[in-house]
Design an enzyme around this catalytic site. Structure first.
Site, PDB file in Angstrom:
ATOM      1  N   ASP A  58      -1.904   5.359  -5.217  1.00  0.00           N
ATOM      2  CA  ASP A  58      -2.248   4.470  -4.109  1.00  0.00           C
ATOM      3  C   ASP A  58      -2.530   3.058  -4.597  1.00  0.00           C
ATOM      4  O   ASP A  58      -3.618   2.770  -5.107  1.00  0.00           O
ATOM      5  CB  ASP A  58      -3.474   5.020  -3.365  1.00  0.00           C
ATOM      6  CG  ASP A  58      -3.775   4.216  -2.106  1.00  0.00           C
ATOM      7  OD1 ASP A  58      -4.618   4.657  -1.315  1.00  0.00           O
ATOM      8  OD2 ASP A  58      -3.145   3.159  -1.911  1.00  0.00           O
ATOM      9  N   ASP A  82       0.801  -1.213   0.000  1.00  0.00           N
ATOM     10  CA  ASP A  82       0.000   0.000   0.000  1.00  0.00           C
ATOM     11  C   ASP A  82       0.841   1.273   0.000  1.00  0.00           C
ATOM     12  O   ASP A  82       1.317   1.713   1.048  1.00  0.00           O
ATOM     13  CB  ASP A  82      -0.904  -0.034   1.251  1.00  0.00           C
ATOM     14  CG  ASP A  82      -1.768   1.187   1.335  1.00  0.00           C
ATOM     15  OD1 ASP A  82      -2.353   1.420   2.412  1.00  0.00           O
ATOM     16  OD2 ASP A  82      -1.871   1.921   0.336  1.00  0.00           O
TER      17      ASP A  82
HETATM   18  C1  LIG Z   1      -9.877   8.875   7.338  1.00  0.00           C
HETATM   19  C2  LIG Z   1      -8.400   8.784   7.647  1.00  0.00           C
HETATM   20  C3  LIG Z   1      -7.565   9.576   6.661  1.00  0.00           C
HETATM   21  C4  LIG Z   1      -7.887   9.115   5.249  1.00  0.00           C
HETATM   22  C5  LIG Z   1      -6.067   9.409   6.930  1.00  0.00           C
HETATM   23  N1  LIG Z   1      -5.650   8.022   6.699  1.00  0.00           N
HETATM   24  C6  LIG Z   1      -4.924   7.774   5.587  1.00  0.00           C
HETATM   25  O1  LIG Z   1      -4.673   8.610   4.732  1.00  0.00           O
HETATM   26  C7  LIG Z   1      -4.388   6.363   5.414  1.00  0.00           C
HETATM   27  C8  LIG Z   1      -2.959   6.297   5.930  1.00  0.00           C
HETATM   28  N2  LIG Z   1      -4.420   6.023   3.983  1.00  0.00           N
HETATM   29  C9  LIG Z   1      -5.620   5.835   3.349  1.00  0.00           C
HETATM   30  O2  LIG Z   1      -6.671   5.886   3.969  1.00  0.00           O
HETATM   31  C10 LIG Z   1      -5.623   5.592   1.834  1.00  0.00           C
HETATM   32  C11 LIG Z   1      -5.381   6.902   1.178  1.00  0.00           C
HETATM   33  C12 LIG Z   1      -6.560   7.819   1.355  1.00  0.00           C
HETATM   34  S1  LIG Z   1      -6.189   9.404   0.861  1.00  0.00           S
HETATM   35  C13 LIG Z   1      -6.745  10.370   2.203  1.00  0.00           C
HETATM   36  N3  LIG Z   1      -4.618   4.656   1.388  1.00  0.00           N
HETATM   37  C14 LIG Z   1      -4.541   3.443   2.088  1.00  0.00           C
HETATM   38  C15 LIG Z   1      -5.771   2.575   1.869  1.00  0.00           C
HETATM   39  N4  LIG Z   1      -5.965   2.294   0.450  1.00  0.00           N
HETATM   40  C16 LIG Z   1      -5.535   1.301   2.658  1.00  0.00           C
HETATM   41  C17 LIG Z   1      -6.650   0.355   2.577  1.00  0.00           C
HETATM   42  C18 LIG Z   1      -6.461  -0.886   1.960  1.00  0.00           C
HETATM   43  C19 LIG Z   1      -7.473  -1.830   1.894  1.00  0.00           C
HETATM   44  C20 LIG Z   1      -8.709  -1.517   2.457  1.00  0.00           C
HETATM   45  C21 LIG Z   1      -8.926  -0.274   3.094  1.00  0.00           C
HETATM   46  C22 LIG Z   1      -7.888   0.650   3.148  1.00  0.00           C
HETATM   47  C23 LIG Z   1      -5.773   9.778   8.372  1.00  0.00           C
HETATM   48  O3  LIG Z   1      -5.328   8.865   9.114  1.00  0.00           O
HETATM   49  O4  LIG Z   1      -5.928  10.961   8.659  1.00  0.00           O
END
Ligand SMILES: CC[C@H](C)[C@H](NC(=O)[C@H](C)NC(=O)[C@@H](CCSC)NC[C@@H](N)Cc1ccccc1)C(=O)O
Length: 331
Positions: free
Chosen positions: A220, A36
């Site tokens: 991503d 990821d």
């Molecule tokens: C809601 C939380 C926001 C999105 C933010 N978190 C993130 O950006 C995290 C690190 N990354 C993610 O939520 C996303 C990128 C979103 S862009 C804001 N990438 C990882 C995601 N594809 C992993 C996944 C795989 C399989 C099933 C579900 C999820 C935070 O912690 O602030």
């Protein structure tokens, strides 16, 4: 040192995600993890995960590894853009991907995972390949596998060659010239807050004219679809007879029988074309004549995401050099 590992589509009908075999500990325990680039925690289903939240996933049992060491007093908790999440403790152990071994990799053992992870039996955890600043371990943030491995790799890079409904590869430490055509175009990366953020130079729908517009977004590998600005997405779906932006289904749906136009996005003076077939993502339910689009609006996210629907149309180089850059090539 260099290595190569398969990226296996989780579901043969549509590419929800891609998993890659890794081994952890001594003797080696094999798990299939979702690599990821959009996050930076390496977490796994484990012997510590609530039994009610484990449904067929392989687990990592640190107590069965002679090289596992508890990272005392450290915990983690992560939330993803789709509302899913997980939390737990931290060990260090030997971690091997495609022949590349890191001897004291932080392996985050889940104590709890959200329902969407429980229901996906083919994903046994995630390997974060974003920048280590995003790591959620408290009180001391941990390094990603790539950051730990970088110094021992022939070149500080990894590449993604994801494929439509087929097995692709992640390569570490080298660029395989046989995996792409033409030249690789490298773009600058904004590493704050920790995603591989780059700016595309514009887009075209089908064989229509190219629209010069800067679109900043993240690459991503663990997001199935591609989410772009509403104006871009509307101009795409306007070309599809019967396409509607459905509140009920949470995005653009269209008749499965449609012949979808391709979508081209600019990378510097070059471009990548996503075939229309990749954008015909999946039937909304098994056997339905209505299909869900692989290109959706990012307006609800606050960020544009170039997910698997875009990445699988290209050969992508994640260059962890100084400064980091991202390379795109047709294939
Ligand atoms: C809601 C939380 C926001 C999105 C933010 N978190 C993130 O950006 C995290 C690190 N990354 C993610 O939520 C996303 C990128 C979103 S862009 C804001 N990438 C990882 C995601 N594809 C992993 C996944 C795989 C399989 C099933 C579900 C999820 C935070 O912690 O602030």
């Amino acid at each position: 040192e260099k290595g190569s590992a398969p990226a296996i589509p989780v579901d043969p009908r549509f590419d929800i995600a891609y998993v890659t075999p890794v081994t952890i500990g001594t003797p080696p325990q094999t798990l299939y993890l979702d690599f990821d680039t959009g996050s930076s925690d390496l977490w796994v289903f484990s012997s510590h995960t609530l039994a009610s939240q484990v449904r067929g996933q392989m687990i990592y049992s640190p107590e069965k590894s002679t090289t596992a060491k508890l990272l005392a007093g450290h915990t983690w908790s992560i939330r993803y853009g789709d509302g899913s999440g997980s939390l737990g403790n931290v060990y260090t152990d030997n971690f091997t991907v495609g022949g590349v071994t890191v001897t004291s990799q932080a392996v985050q053992t889940a104590q709890q995972v959200s329902t969407s992870f429980t229901s996906e039996s083919d994903i046994h955890g995630l390997v974060g390949l974003g920048f280590s600043t995003l790591n959620t371990v408290y009180p001391n943030g941990q390094l990603t596998f790539f950051d730990n491995a970088k110094s021992q790799l022939d070149s500080p890079v990894f590449t993604a060659d994801l494929k439509w409904k087929k097995e692709g590869t992640y390569d570490f430490g080298f660029i395989d010239e046989t995996k792409y055509t033409g030249e690789i175009t490298y773009l600058p990366v904004q590493t704050d807050p920790g995603y591989w953020t780059f700016t595309s130079s514009g887009y075209a729908v089908g064989d229509g004219s190219f629209n010069q517009v800067s679109i900043s977004g993240i690459a991503d590998t663990a997001t199935s679809l591609t989410y772009l600005p509403t104006a871009v997405v509307t101009s795409y779906w306007r070309q599809v007879e019967g396409a509607v932006n459905s509140q009920y289904y949470g995005g653009y749906v269209f008749p499965c029988s449609s012949k979808l136009p391709s979508f081209t996005f600019g990378v510097g003076s070059a471009n990548i074309t996503i075939p229309g077939s990749y954008i015909n993502y999946a039937q909304i339910t098994e056997g339905s004549p209505t299909c869900f689009g692989g290109l959706q609006s990012s307006s609800g996210l606050g960020i544009n995401i170039w997910g698997d629907v875009a990445l699988k149309a290209a050969f992508v180089v994640f260059n962890g050099g100084n400064p980091p850059t991202i390379g795109w090539a047709r294939k």
